[in-house]
Design a protein around this motif. Structure first.
Motif, PDB file in Angstrom:
ATOM      1  N   ASN A 221       0.826  -1.209   0.000  1.00 26.55           N
ATOM      2  CA  ASN A 221       0.000   0.000   0.000  1.00 26.55           C
ATOM      3  C   ASN A 221       0.860   1.258   0.000  1.00 26.55           C
ATOM      4  O   ASN A 221       0.527   2.249  -0.659  1.00 26.55           O
ATOM      5  CB  ASN A 221      -0.918   0.000   1.224  1.00 26.55           C
ATOM      6  CG  ASN A 221      -2.092  -0.947   1.069  1.00 26.55           C
ATOM      7  OD1 ASN A 221      -2.517  -1.240  -0.036  1.00 26.55           O
ATOM      8  ND2 ASN A 221      -2.601  -1.447   2.191  1.00 26.55           N
ATOM      9  N   ALA A 222       1.965   1.222   0.744  1.00 29.95           N
ATOM     10  CA  ALA A 222       2.862   2.372   0.769  1.00 29.95           C
ATOM     11  C   ALA A 222       3.481   2.602  -0.608  1.00 29.95           C
ATOM     12  O   ALA A 222       3.621   3.744  -1.059  1.00 29.95           O
ATOM     13  CB  ALA A 222       3.958   2.154   1.815  1.00 29.95           C
TER      14      ALA A 222
ATOM     15  N   ALA B 109     -10.347   2.504   2.063  1.00 33.82           N
ATOM     16  CA  ALA B 109      -9.599   1.322   1.646  1.00 33.82           C
ATOM     17  C   ALA B 109     -10.427   0.465   0.696  1.00 33.82           C
ATOM     18  O   ALA B 109     -11.647   0.361   0.832  1.00 33.82           O
ATOM     19  CB  ALA B 109      -9.185   0.503   2.864  1.00 33.82           C
ATOM     20  N   LEU B 110      -9.747  -0.172  -0.285  1.00 35.67           N
ATOM     21  CA  LEU B 110     -10.430  -1.068  -1.203  1.00 35.67           C
ATOM     22  C   LEU B 110     -10.850  -2.340  -0.478  1.00 35.67           C
ATOM     23  O   LEU B 110     -10.084  -2.914   0.291  1.00 35.67           O
ATOM     24  CB  LEU B 110      -9.498  -1.428  -2.369  1.00 35.67           C
ATOM     25  CG  LEU B 110     -10.027  -2.444  -3.384  1.00 35.67           C
ATOM     26  CD1 LEU B 110     -11.199  -1.856  -4.160  1.00 35.67           C
ATOM     27  CD2 LEU B 110      -8.916  -2.865  -4.334  1.00 35.67           C
ATOM     28  N   GLU B 111     -12.067  -2.790  -0.735  1.00 33.45           N
ATOM     29  CA  GLU B 111     -12.555  -4.046  -0.176  1.00 33.45           C
ATOM     30  C   GLU B 111     -12.508  -5.136  -1.248  1.00 33.45           C
ATOM     31  O   GLU B 111     -13.049  -4.958  -2.343  1.00 33.45           O
ATOM     32  CB  GLU B 111     -14.006  -3.892   0.312  1.00 33.45           C
ATOM     33  CG  GLU B 111     -14.147  -3.206   1.653  1.00 33.45           C
ATOM     34  CD  GLU B 111     -15.575  -3.320   2.191  1.00 33.45           C
ATOM     35  OE1 GLU B 111     -16.473  -3.705   1.401  1.00 33.45           O
ATOM     36  OE2 GLU B 111     -15.794  -3.026   3.363  1.00 33.45           O
ATOM     37  N   LEU B 112     -11.851  -6.229  -0.941  1.00 35.07           N
ATOM     38  CA  LEU B 112     -11.849  -7.387  -1.830  1.00 35.07           C
ATOM     39  C   LEU B 112     -12.682  -8.485  -1.177  1.00 35.07           C
ATOM     40  O   LEU B 112     -12.304  -9.032  -0.150  1.00 35.07           O
ATOM     41  CB  LEU B 112     -10.415  -7.884  -2.077  1.00 35.07           C
ATOM     42  CG  LEU B 112      -9.505  -6.969  -2.889  1.00 35.07           C
ATOM     43  CD1 LEU B 112      -8.119  -7.592  -3.045  1.00 35.07           C
ATOM     44  CD2 LEU B 112     -10.099  -6.677  -4.264  1.00 35.07           C
TER      45      LEU B 112
ATOM     46  N   GLU C 146      -1.888   4.159  -1.962  1.00 36.92           N
ATOM     47  CA  GLU C 146      -3.295   4.067  -1.580  1.00 36.92           C
ATOM     48  C   GLU C 146      -3.522   2.755  -0.855  1.00 36.92           C
ATOM     49  O   GLU C 146      -2.758   1.796  -1.017  1.00 36.92           O
ATOM     50  CB  GLU C 146      -4.214   4.131  -2.809  1.00 36.92           C
ATOM     51  CG  GLU C 146      -4.200   5.444  -3.544  1.00 36.92           C
ATOM     52  CD  GLU C 146      -5.257   5.469  -4.637  1.00 36.92           C
ATOM     53  OE1 GLU C 146      -6.453   5.308  -4.313  1.00 36.92           O
ATOM     54  OE2 GLU C 146      -4.883   5.639  -5.801  1.00 36.92           O
ATOM     55  N   GLN C 147      -4.599   2.691  -0.080  1.00 34.48           N
ATOM     56  CA  GLN C 147      -4.935   1.467   0.638  1.00 34.48           C
ATOM     57  C   GLN C 147      -5.774   0.565  -0.268  1.00 34.48           C
ATOM     58  O   GLN C 147      -6.995   0.550  -0.205  1.00 34.48           O
ATOM     59  CB  GLN C 147      -5.696   1.802   1.920  1.00 34.48           C
ATOM     60  CG  GLN C 147      -4.835   2.474   2.988  1.00 34.48           C
ATOM     61  CD  GLN C 147      -5.638   2.786   4.230  1.00 34.48           C
ATOM     62  OE1 GLN C 147      -6.498   3.661   4.222  1.00 34.48           O
ATOM     63  NE2 GLN C 147      -5.369   2.050   5.297  1.00 34.48           N
ATOM     64  N   VAL C 148      -5.070  -0.209  -1.089  1.00 33.53           N
ATOM     65  CA  VAL C 148      -5.767  -1.113  -1.998  1.00 33.53           C
ATOM     66  C   VAL C 148      -5.528  -2.580  -1.649  1.00 33.53           C
ATOM     67  O   VAL C 148      -6.322  -3.448  -2.018  1.00 33.53           O
ATOM     68  CB  VAL C 148      -5.364  -0.856  -3.469  1.00 33.53           C
ATOM     69  CG1 VAL C 148      -5.854   0.504  -3.921  1.00 33.53           C
ATOM     70  CG2 VAL C 148      -3.863  -0.972  -3.668  1.00 33.53           C
ATOM     71  N   ALA C 149      -4.442  -2.889  -0.962  1.00 34.81           N
ATOM     72  CA  ALA C 149      -4.154  -4.273  -0.575  1.00 34.81           C
ATOM     73  C   ALA C 149      -4.749  -4.544   0.797  1.00 34.81           C
ATOM     74  O   ALA C 149      -4.484  -3.802   1.750  1.00 34.81           O
ATOM     75  CB  ALA C 149      -2.649  -4.519  -0.543  1.00 34.81           C
TER      76      ALA C 149
END
Length: 503
Positions: A58-59, A108-111, A63-66
């Motif tokens: 993410n860093a 944050a992305l939600e998977l 962005e907070q995608v993982a």
């Protein structure tokens, strides 16, 4: 110095495609090699469970995608690549694909796999509009040494397959301490990639480095000393190109810093020294009800979750030291986290030689195909592979770099260290290869190149050399000749006042 070109490797693949036109499985493999040649660097992030892989990723993306929780998707291989619009695709083991909805929660992305059985999933592809993904495809992998054998096996199969090259061009390996599982995995990766592709293409990160000093402000200094010891003296020297300390949680928090968080840091910075010392004595003290601050417990808990105690202490110190805006605070936090060192290393060691890394992997893959499925008329493909391997100097540099890292050399220790540096072990720029400052001028580079070239030509001609030593000296001298040609060393009348650019 002739460097390998993606176009000529694509030509080899095209020849092989003509040869195997009637073999669907071979064509599928060759198509995958073609796609790989046209992609940016594939950089995998690996390590034991809870090493901080997703946080670092993410860093790097910004962005907070993982996902960083313990959900199902942290047990799968997830690719992150650039796209103008967000898209999440599940690739099932049977070859089918399914699209997932793109949802975000608290930024944050939600998977969420929904009704899809995790055992049916091969991998997940996340296309995301981050500029940092334009030059690198980042691949998140499940933790090795997991209590779930199936989870660890997904990473092992992906990064160290038995009968084909790894799908990753290079790897960032996160470790907290050196354990047998770390060494065993890196040895397997080296044997899969370096053993066949003749290169060492891993970097070790001493992750969660802020925890080494129990969250003290000087934690990263202690971590840097440990990382340097690992790099110089430990088992990691033959397995990685370097070891870098990084505070991943701090880096992720800084890259995604919110204005509300900056306001909270500013409120903490306004407290008296005694109040701050009482609050920062421990995690428990920082998150319990206190008359020392007006910040609610929930706000302090969120700060701690996002930055860790080290990050909170550092953020407050930076605000008190003159970080007057959220952007200034984020910039200074990133500088302290070690993230810039990681990004610079990836650029210098991996992206700068991405063509050679991809070429070596694809050439090995085609060679394996020719061996496993022999065909009449394969001579032309073999000749093309041999021609590239023998004439592309950057491939010879990769081979020598691996040799110097993984075997005993007859060179004197100082010559061995210099040879490693000259063939790119410390970076691909002329100044890095010569051990000069980044501000070195062309005149500085010309002078240093002439001196070192004379030295290595003399070593090459020594009658005491064995064959391996002579070949080593020849490759090093050829690298120096390439630098000399680049800076016009053969034309001493040229200007030397300008700063050297990167290669």
């Amino acid at each position: 110095m002739r460097r390998v070109g993606i176009g000529e490797i694509a030509g080899v693949v095209s020849q092989a495609r003509d040869l195997y036109a009637d073999d669907p499985a071979a064509i599928e493999l060759l198509d995958a090699y073609d796609r790989r040649l046209n992609e940016p660097l594939r950089l995998a992030v690996a390590g034991v469970v809870k090493a901080g892989k997703s946080t670092l990723l993410n860093a790097l993306i910004g962005e907070q995608v993982a996902p960083t929780d313990a959900g199902e998707c942290t047990k799968l291989v997830v690719w992150y690549r650039y796209s103008l619009t967000p898209r999440v695709t599940v690739h099932l083991a049977d070859g089918r694909t399914e699209r997932l909805p793109v949802r975000r929660s608290d930024g944050a992305l939600e998977l969420d796999l929904g009704s899809i059985d995790i055992d049916e999933v091969g991998w997940i592809d996340v296309a995301w509009p981050s500029e940092h993904l334009r030059t690198t495809v980042l691949i998140d992998t499940p933790g090795i040494a997991s209590l779930s054998a199936a989870t660890s096996l997904r990473t092992t199969r992906f990064l160290t397959p038995d009968h084909r090259p790894s799908d990753a061009d290079a790897i960032i390996y996160l470790l907290r301490h050196i354990h047998a599982s770390d060494v065993a995995f890196l040895e397997a990766f080296r044997d899969t990639v370096a053993g066949s592709s003749h290169t060492v293409n891993a970097v070790g990160l001493l992750s969660r480095a802020d925890e080494i000093g129990s969250g003290r402000i000087d934690s990263l200094i202690s971590a840097a000393r440990i990382a340097e010891r690992y790099r110089r003296d430990g088992e990691l020297r033959a397995l990685t190109l370097g070891v870098i300390p990084v505070a991943g949680l701090l880096a992720e928090g800084a890259r995604t810093l919110r204005e509300s968080e900056f306001i909270a840091f500013r409120a903490l910075a306004a407290l008296t020294r005694e109040q701050r010392e009482r609050l920062f004595v421990s995690v428990d003290r920082f998150t319990r009800a206190s008359a020392d601050t007006d910040l609610s417990v929930s706000v302090r808990q969120r700060l701690l979750a996002r930055f860790g105690l080290f990050g909170v202490r550092l953020g407050v110190a930076l605000v008190r030291g003159g970080a007057h805006t959220s952007s200034e605070l984020a910039e200074r936090m990133i500088a302290q986290s070690g993230l810039i060192d990681v990004q610079r290393f990836v650029a210098d060691q991996f992206r700068s030689r991405v063509a050679a890394l991809k070429a070596r992997t694809v050439l090995d893959g085609v060679t394996d195909l020719l061996r496993e499925k022999p065909r009449a008329g394969a001579t032309g493909v073999r000749i093309a592979i041999e021609r590239v391997s023998l004439t592309a100097h950057d491939l010879r540099e990769l081979a020598l770099l691996a040799q110097l890292r993984t075997s005993v050399s007859a060179l004197q220790p100082e010559d061995e260290a210099e040879a490693e540096r000259i063939v790119g072990g410390a970076g691909d720029s002329a100044s890095a290869r010569l051990g000069l400052s980044d501000l070195a001028t062309k005149a500085d580079v010309r002078e240093a190149t002439a001196q070192r070239l004379a030295h290595w030509r003399m070593l090459e001609q020594s009658p005491l050399n064995d064959r391996t030593t002579t070949q080593t000296c020849r490759v090093v001298a050829r690298s120096l000749e390439a630098i000399a040609s680049e800076v016009g060393a053969a034309h001493p009348g040229g200007s030397g006042s300008d700063i050297m650019p990167s290669r």
